[in-house]
Design a protein around this motif. Structure first.
Motif, PDB file in Angstrom:
ATOM      1  N   GLN A 136      -2.910   6.182 -13.184  1.00  0.00           N
ATOM      2  CA  GLN A 136      -1.865   6.040 -12.552  1.00  0.00           C
ATOM      3  C   GLN A 136      -1.962   6.440 -10.869  1.00  0.00           C
ATOM      4  O   GLN A 136      -1.653   5.988 -10.034  1.00  0.00           O
ATOM      5  CB  GLN A 136      -0.694   6.385 -12.917  1.00  0.00           C
ATOM      6  N   VAL A 137      -2.826   7.648 -11.063  1.00  0.00           N
ATOM      7  CA  VAL A 137      -3.238   8.189  -9.642  1.00  0.00           C
ATOM      8  C   VAL A 137      -4.709   8.564  -9.483  1.00  0.00           C
ATOM      9  O   VAL A 137      -5.426   8.525 -11.004  1.00  0.00           O
ATOM     10  CB  VAL A 137      -2.406   9.816  -9.566  1.00  0.00           C
ATOM     11  N   THR A 138      -5.295   8.924  -8.670  1.00  0.00           N
ATOM     12  CA  THR A 138      -6.757   9.135  -8.583  1.00  0.00           C
ATOM     13  C   THR A 138      -7.328  10.418  -9.500  1.00  0.00           C
ATOM     14  O   THR A 138      -8.290  10.188 -10.189  1.00  0.00           O
ATOM     15  CB  THR A 138      -7.409   9.530  -7.305  1.00  0.00           C
ATOM     16  N   GLY A 139      -6.358  11.225  -9.597  1.00  0.00           N
ATOM     17  CA  GLY A 139      -6.770  12.354 -10.622  1.00  0.00           C
ATOM     18  C   GLY A 139      -6.915  12.037 -11.999  1.00  0.00           C
ATOM     19  O   GLY A 139      -7.378  12.664 -12.769  1.00  0.00           O
ATOM     20  N   ASP A 140      -6.386  10.835 -12.319  1.00  0.00           N
ATOM     21  CA  ASP A 140      -6.548  10.381 -13.798  1.00  0.00           C
ATOM     22  C   ASP A 140      -7.868   9.905 -14.177  1.00  0.00           C
ATOM     23  O   ASP A 140      -8.302   9.857 -15.283  1.00  0.00           O
ATOM     24  CB  ASP A 140      -5.457   9.282 -14.023  1.00  0.00           C
TER      25      ASP A 140
ATOM     26  N   THR B 191      -8.032  11.014   3.287  1.00  0.00           N
ATOM     27  CA  THR B 191      -8.944  10.374   2.458  1.00  0.00           C
ATOM     28  C   THR B 191      -9.546  11.234   1.501  1.00  0.00           C
ATOM     29  O   THR B 191      -9.542  12.479   1.563  1.00  0.00           O
ATOM     30  CB  THR B 191     -10.096   9.864   3.272  1.00  0.00           C
ATOM     31  N   VAL B 192      -9.392  10.631  -0.131  1.00  0.00           N
ATOM     32  CA  VAL B 192     -10.058  11.329  -1.131  1.00  0.00           C
ATOM     33  C   VAL B 192     -11.208  10.653  -1.740  1.00  0.00           C
ATOM     34  O   VAL B 192     -11.247   9.433  -1.762  1.00  0.00           O
ATOM     35  CB  VAL B 192      -8.991  11.241  -2.282  1.00  0.00           C
ATOM     36  N   ARG B 193     -12.277  11.449  -1.813  1.00  0.00           N
ATOM     37  CA  ARG B 193     -13.538  10.893  -2.212  1.00  0.00           C
ATOM     38  C   ARG B 193     -14.071  11.550  -3.345  1.00  0.00           C
ATOM     39  O   ARG B 193     -13.755  12.536  -3.880  1.00  0.00           O
ATOM     40  CB  ARG B 193     -14.800  11.112  -1.228  1.00  0.00           C
TER      41      ARG B 193
ATOM     42  N   LEU C  17      -5.041   1.200  -9.009  1.00  0.00           N
ATOM     43  CA  LEU C  17      -4.914   2.127  -7.866  1.00  0.00           C
ATOM     44  C   LEU C  17      -5.081   1.342  -6.384  1.00  0.00           C
ATOM     45  O   LEU C  17      -5.678   1.670  -5.661  1.00  0.00           O
ATOM     46  CB  LEU C  17      -6.281   3.052  -7.993  1.00  0.00           C
ATOM     47  N   LEU C  18      -4.725  -0.089  -6.684  1.00  0.00           N
ATOM     48  CA  LEU C  18      -4.647  -0.846  -5.325  1.00  0.00           C
ATOM     49  C   LEU C  18      -3.905  -0.293  -4.421  1.00  0.00           C
ATOM     50  O   LEU C  18      -4.259  -0.231  -3.074  1.00  0.00           O
ATOM     51  CB  LEU C  18      -4.053  -2.411  -5.433  1.00  0.00           C
ATOM     52  N   ASP C  19      -2.930   0.464  -4.606  1.00  0.00           N
ATOM     53  CA  ASP C  19      -1.756   1.181  -3.406  1.00  0.00           C
ATOM     54  C   ASP C  19      -2.697   2.377  -2.814  1.00  0.00           C
ATOM     55  O   ASP C  19      -2.237   2.952  -2.075  1.00  0.00           O
ATOM     56  CB  ASP C  19      -0.399   1.546  -4.109  1.00  0.00           C
ATOM     57  N   CYS C  20      -3.991   2.686  -3.434  1.00  0.00           N
ATOM     58  CA  CYS C  20      -4.290   3.747  -2.817  1.00  0.00           C
ATOM     59  C   CYS C  20      -5.962   3.147  -2.207  1.00  0.00           C
ATOM     60  O   CYS C  20      -6.686   3.952  -1.889  1.00  0.00           O
ATOM     61  CB  CYS C  20      -5.104   4.826  -3.808  1.00  0.00           C
ATOM     62  N   SER C  21      -5.733   2.003  -1.969  1.00  0.00           N
ATOM     63  CA  SER C  21      -7.006   1.138  -1.346  1.00  0.00           C
ATOM     64  C   SER C  21      -7.223   1.804   0.154  1.00  0.00           C
ATOM     65  O   SER C  21      -6.130   2.083   0.913  1.00  0.00           O
ATOM     66  CB  SER C  21      -6.599  -0.157  -1.033  1.00  0.00           C
ATOM     67  N   PRO C  22      -8.535   2.286   0.447  1.00  0.00           N
ATOM     68  CA  PRO C  22      -8.914   2.904   1.705  1.00  0.00           C
ATOM     69  C   PRO C  22      -8.709   1.808   3.120  1.00  0.00           C
ATOM     70  O   PRO C  22      -9.015   2.141   4.214  1.00  0.00           O
ATOM     71  CB  PRO C  22     -10.281   3.337   1.630  1.00  0.00           C
ATOM     72  N   GLY C  23      -7.984   0.876   2.925  1.00  0.00           N
ATOM     73  CA  GLY C  23      -8.224  -0.179   3.746  1.00  0.00           C
ATOM     74  C   GLY C  23      -8.649  -1.587   3.499  1.00  0.00           C
ATOM     75  O   GLY C  23      -9.333  -1.625   2.435  1.00  0.00           O
ATOM     76  N   SER C  24      -8.718  -2.675   4.485  1.00  0.00           N
ATOM     77  CA  SER C  24      -8.977  -3.878   4.260  1.00  0.00           C
ATOM     78  C   SER C  24     -10.663  -3.938   4.754  1.00  0.00           C
ATOM     79  O   SER C  24     -10.642  -3.345   5.774  1.00  0.00           O
ATOM     80  CB  SER C  24      -8.383  -4.816   4.726  1.00  0.00           C
TER      81      SER C  24
END
Length: 302
Positions: free
Chosen positions: A185-189, A217-219, A265-272
């Motif tokens: 649900q979130v990147t931490g998962d 930005t999260v990497r 995690l589409l809503d966390c996409s870093p852009g198009s």
């Protein structure tokens, strides 16, 4: 030793052809000459310069330090001269010559296959040479007119023309994987999931998964037992439920249409991003390239 202007270019075409191919035989074919005459021209050039330009063995040809230094100095100038002559020759006539493209494999079904048949019919005077490769770092030195690649991979000093609608980066998995392990649900998962890692062939590093969360930005360095350096294999393993992958809605379009992969995690996409045709500022006025760009705009309507 001084040399007159007429003499100073003797042997340079042969030197550049052998330096590009690292083979006298292949260079001779490119120049439509005999291997013997190419070798003699090189020997005369080396004699004139007073230094060997190539190491030669029965199996291999490689540049000496002096040869490498000469290539770095005259290679770009030779490309500029060739482009200038071709521009001059084409300016008063219909597009002609050879259009050399280096193309990301992914672009073949989306760009080359739909555009090339019509391009050949429209411009029968233009020859087309296509190199399929995901490694574009020697774009200028290898003499390409244009490349087709993912936007985020293109060097900043190139002019880029969009060839497809924007797409999003996200995480993808098979329905069976999500049924067995749940959906992050979130990147931490992601730390609790098996990820398929991708080693970039052109850089050798493991690709970090990039997201936007709370405006920053999260990497993430993905955790997983399987690492591959081929995108097609990565997607195929994800379809089989081996793990999650980081990819785009463009790369996975076939799998998304078939329902074999689903995004999270589409809503966390870093852009198009997108697929772009790119070229140097020096090449932008070439009629053969303009003709190809115009047809891409007409047929692909990004």
């Amino acid at each position: 030793m001084s040399m007159n202007h007429a003499q100073s270019f003797d042997g340079l075409p042969e030197f550049l052809a052998v330096a590009r191919r690292l083979s006298v035989t292949k260079a001779a074919l490119d120049l439509d000459r005999s291997a013997g005459s190419v070798s003699q021209a090189l020997q005369r050039l080396e004699l004139r310069l007073g230094t060997p330009l190539f190491h030669r063995t029965t199996r291999k040809v490689s540049l000496t330090e002096a040869g490498q230094a000469l290539l770095e100095k005259v290679g770009p100038a030779a490309l500029a001269i060739a482009a200038g002559l071709e521009d001059a020759a084409q300016s008063a006539q219909a597009p002609s010559g050879t259009l050399r493209l280096i193309v990301e494999r992914l672009a073949l079904p989306h760009v080359i296959e739909p555009v090339l048949p019509t391009f050949r019919l429209a411009w029968p005077n233009i020859n087309v040479e296509i190199t399929v490769s995901n490694r574009h770092e020697n774009f200028v030195s290898e003499g390409y007119d244009a490349g087709i690649s993912i936007g985020s991979y293109i060097a900043q000093d190139m002019i880029a023309v969009r060839l497809c609608k924007p797409y999003q980066w996200a995480v993808f998995g098979s329905p069976a994987y999500f049924k067995a392990h749940g959906r992050p649900q979130v990147t931490g998962d992601l730390t609790r999931h098996e990820c398929i890692r991708f080693r970039r062939p052109e850089k050798g590093d493991v690709y970090r998964w990039e997201f936007m969360e709370n405006g920053s930005t999260v990497r993430i360095d993905p955790l997983g037992a399987v690492t591959v350096n081929d995108g097609e294999l990565m997607r195929s393993l994800a379809v089989k439920g081996v793990g999650l992958i980081y990819s785009s809605t463009f790369h996975t379009s076939r799998e998304l249409a078939a329902g074999t992969l689903e995004p999270v995690l589409l809503d966390c996409s870093p852009g198009s991003d997108g697929l772009f045709l790119y070229f140097s500022k020096a090449a932008r006025n070439q009629p053969k390239l303009r003709a190809f760009i115009d047809l891409c705009h007409r047929l692909l309507a990004p």
